[in-house]
Scaffold this motif. Structure first.
Motif, mmCIF file in Angstrom:
data_model
loop_
_atom_site.group_PDB
_atom_site.id
_atom_site.type_symbol
_atom_site.label_atom_id
_atom_site.label_comp_id
_atom_site.label_asym_id
_atom_site.label_seq_id
_atom_site.Cartn_x
_atom_site.Cartn_y
_atom_site.Cartn_z
ATOM 1 N N GLU A 34 -0.997 -6.842 14.372
ATOM 2 C CA GLU A 34 -0.045 -7.459 13.519
ATOM 3 C C GLU A 34 0.194 -6.635 12.299
ATOM 4 O O GLU A 34 -0.571 -6.584 11.549
ATOM 5 C CB GLU A 34 -0.530 -9.035 13.266
ATOM 6 N N VAL A 35 1.476 -6.768 12.073
ATOM 7 C CA VAL A 35 1.794 -5.959 10.748
ATOM 8 C C VAL A 35 2.327 -7.258 9.898
ATOM 9 O O VAL A 35 3.486 -8.044 10.197
ATOM 10 C CB VAL A 35 3.107 -5.193 11.022
ATOM 11 N N GLU A 36 1.489 -7.488 8.999
ATOM 12 C CA GLU A 36 1.822 -8.454 8.201
ATOM 13 C C GLU A 36 1.834 -8.004 6.340
ATOM 14 O O GLU A 36 2.148 -8.954 5.740
ATOM 15 C CB GLU A 36 0.602 -9.665 7.983
ATOM 16 N N GLY A 37 2.012 -7.046 6.314
ATOM 17 C CA GLY A 37 2.218 -6.343 4.898
ATOM 18 C C GLY A 37 1.363 -5.171 4.799
ATOM 19 O O GLY A 37 0.347 -4.779 5.712
ATOM 20 N N LEU A 38 1.594 -4.187 4.022
ATOM 21 C CA LEU A 38 1.040 -3.023 3.869
ATOM 22 C C LEU A 38 -0.570 -3.088 3.569
ATOM 23 O O LEU A 38 -1.428 -2.467 4.073
ATOM 24 C CB LEU A 38 1.553 -2.121 2.700
ATOM 25 N N GLU A 39 -1.003 -3.985 2.621
ATOM 26 C CA GLU A 39 -2.345 -4.207 2.161
ATOM 27 C C GLU A 39 -3.099 -4.724 3.341
ATOM 28 O O GLU A 39 -4.317 -4.345 3.480
ATOM 29 C CB GLU A 39 -2.393 -5.420 0.961
ATOM 30 N N LEU A 40 -2.525 -5.624 4.057
ATOM 31 C CA LEU A 40 -3.368 -6.081 5.215
ATOM 32 C C LEU A 40 -3.433 -4.938 6.359
ATOM 33 O O LEU A 40 -4.563 -5.051 6.810
ATOM 34 C CB LEU A 40 -2.757 -7.248 5.772
ATOM 35 N N ILE A 41 -2.529 -3.915 6.468
ATOM 36 C CA ILE A 41 -2.859 -2.996 7.456
ATOM 37 C C ILE A 41 -3.990 -2.232 7.067
ATOM 38 O O ILE A 41 -4.901 -1.706 7.763
ATOM 39 C CB ILE A 41 -1.536 -2.091 7.644
ATOM 40 N N PRO A 49 -3.954 7.963 11.687
ATOM 41 C CA PRO A 49 -3.489 8.109 10.335
ATOM 42 C C PRO A 49 -1.800 8.315 10.068
ATOM 43 O O PRO A 49 -1.239 7.827 9.380
ATOM 44 C CB PRO A 49 -4.216 9.431 10.000
ATOM 45 N N LYS A 50 -1.243 9.170 11.390
ATOM 46 C CA LYS A 50 0.257 9.402 11.302
ATOM 47 C C LYS A 50 1.129 7.971 11.251
ATOM 48 O O LYS A 50 1.924 7.815 10.745
ATOM 49 C CB LYS A 50 0.437 10.242 12.511
ATOM 50 N N LEU A 51 0.605 7.021 12.267
ATOM 51 C CA LEU A 51 1.045 5.953 12.390
ATOM 52 C C LEU A 51 1.120 4.862 11.268
ATOM 53 O O LEU A 51 1.899 4.327 10.679
ATOM 54 C CB LEU A 51 0.424 5.014 13.473
ATOM 55 N N PHE A 52 -0.324 5.178 10.434
ATOM 56 C CA PHE A 52 -0.381 4.303 9.237
ATOM 57 C C PHE A 52 0.579 5.049 8.049
ATOM 58 O O PHE A 52 1.172 4.192 7.234
ATOM 59 C CB PHE A 52 -1.716 4.519 8.722
ATOM 60 N N ARG A 53 0.780 6.165 8.155
ATOM 61 C CA ARG A 53 1.523 6.819 7.070
ATOM 62 C C ARG A 53 3.116 6.517 7.305
ATOM 63 O O ARG A 53 3.785 6.162 6.286
ATOM 64 C CB ARG A 53 1.339 8.324 7.124
ATOM 65 N N ARG A 54 3.596 6.385 8.596
ATOM 66 C CA ARG A 54 4.677 6.013 8.871
ATOM 67 C C ARG A 54 5.150 4.477 8.305
ATOM 68 O O ARG A 54 6.160 4.333 7.726
ATOM 69 C CB ARG A 54 5.295 6.431 10.097
ATOM 70 N N LEU A 55 4.255 3.590 8.782
ATOM 71 C CA LEU A 55 4.332 2.288 8.449
ATOM 72 C C LEU A 55 4.307 2.110 6.814
ATOM 73 O O LEU A 55 5.057 1.265 6.426
ATOM 74 C CB LEU A 55 2.932 1.487 9.062
ATOM 75 N N ALA A 56 3.432 2.747 6.210
ATOM 76 C CA ALA A 56 3.430 2.466 4.774
ATOM 77 C C ALA A 56 4.658 3.078 4.217
ATOM 78 O O ALA A 56 5.235 2.135 3.274
ATOM 79 C CB ALA A 56 2.174 3.280 4.205
ATOM 80 N N GLU A 57 5.164 4.232 4.613
ATOM 81 C CA GLU A 57 6.465 4.466 3.960
ATOM 82 C C GLU A 57 7.558 3.723 4.203
ATOM 83 O O GLU A 57 8.414 3.259 3.425
ATOM 84 C CB GLU A 57 6.793 5.965 4.762
ATOM 85 N N TYR A 58 7.294 3.048 5.544
ATOM 86 C CA TYR A 58 8.728 2.169 5.832
ATOM 87 C C TYR A 58 8.467 0.656 5.136
ATOM 88 O O TYR A 58 9.361 0.336 4.418
ATOM 89 C CB TYR A 58 8.754 1.746 7.267
ATOM 90 N N LEU A 59 7.172 0.329 5.160
ATOM 91 C CA LEU A 59 7.057 -1.088 4.486
ATOM 92 C C LEU A 59 7.173 -0.972 2.916
ATOM 93 O O LEU A 59 7.838 -1.887 2.323
ATOM 94 C CB LEU A 59 5.638 -1.482 4.883
ATOM 95 N N GLU A 60 6.913 0.043 2.283
ATOM 96 C CA GLU A 60 7.043 0.344 0.852
ATOM 97 C C GLU A 60 8.744 0.229 0.485
ATOM 98 O O GLU A 60 9.179 -0.275 -0.528
ATOM 99 C CB GLU A 60 6.696 1.680 0.181
#
Length: 116
Positions: A34-41, A49-60
Motif C-alpha cells: 500500500e502506498v500511503e505516502g513517502l514516509e510510510l514507504i 531500490p529502483k522502484l523506491f526511487r521512482r515512487l519517491a520522485e513521483y510522490l515528492e
C-alpha cells in the motif's frame, strides 16, 4: 554484468528467497504494498531500490498514486526482461491496482536488466 556472474547472483537470490533469508523475508516488490505516502514507504516496506526511487520522485511532486504508471510511461526507462528477451520500459512491469493505492512489480528484480 557477465552472464556467469549474473547466473551466480540469480542462484544465490533464488536460494535466499526460497528460505526467506534476510531482506527476502520482508521484500514486497512483487507481492505488492500500500502506498500511503513517502514516509510510510520508507518506514514500512522493503522494496527494490529502483522502484523506491521512482515512487519517491513521483510522490515528492504531490501527485495521486493513480498517476504513477503514467509518470513511468513518460520517463520511458529502457529495460530488458531476461526470461523473454523482451525489450520494454519500466512502466510495463509495474502495476497499480484499481483502487489506486497498491503497487507491485510483475517481474522479479533478478529477471530485469536496466539500460542505464
Amino acid at each position: 554484468m557477465f552472464s556467469g556472474l549474473r547466473k551466480a547472483f540469480v542462484e544465490a537470490v533464488t536460494r535466499a528467497r526460497a528460505a526467506s533469508l534476510e531482506i527476502w523475508s520482508e521484500d514486497v516488490t512483487n507481492t505488492g504494498f500500500e502506498v500511503e505516502g513517502l514516509e510510510l514507504i520508507s518506514d514500512r516496506h522493503m522494496i527494490m531500490p529502483k522502484l523506491f526511487r521512482r515512487l519517491a520522485e513521483y510522490l515528492e511532486g504531490g501527485g495521486s498514486i493513480e498517476g504513477f504508471k503514467q509518470f513511468l510511461e513518460q520517463k520511458a526507462e529502457d529495460i530488458a526482461v531476461i526470461s523473454t528477451a523482451h525489450f520494454t520500459h519500466v512502466d510495463t512491469i509495474v502495476e497499480v491496482d484499481g483502487n489506486g493505492n497498491r503497487v507491485s512489480m510483475t517481474e522479479r528484480p533478478e529477471n530485469i536488466v536496466f539500460a542505464g
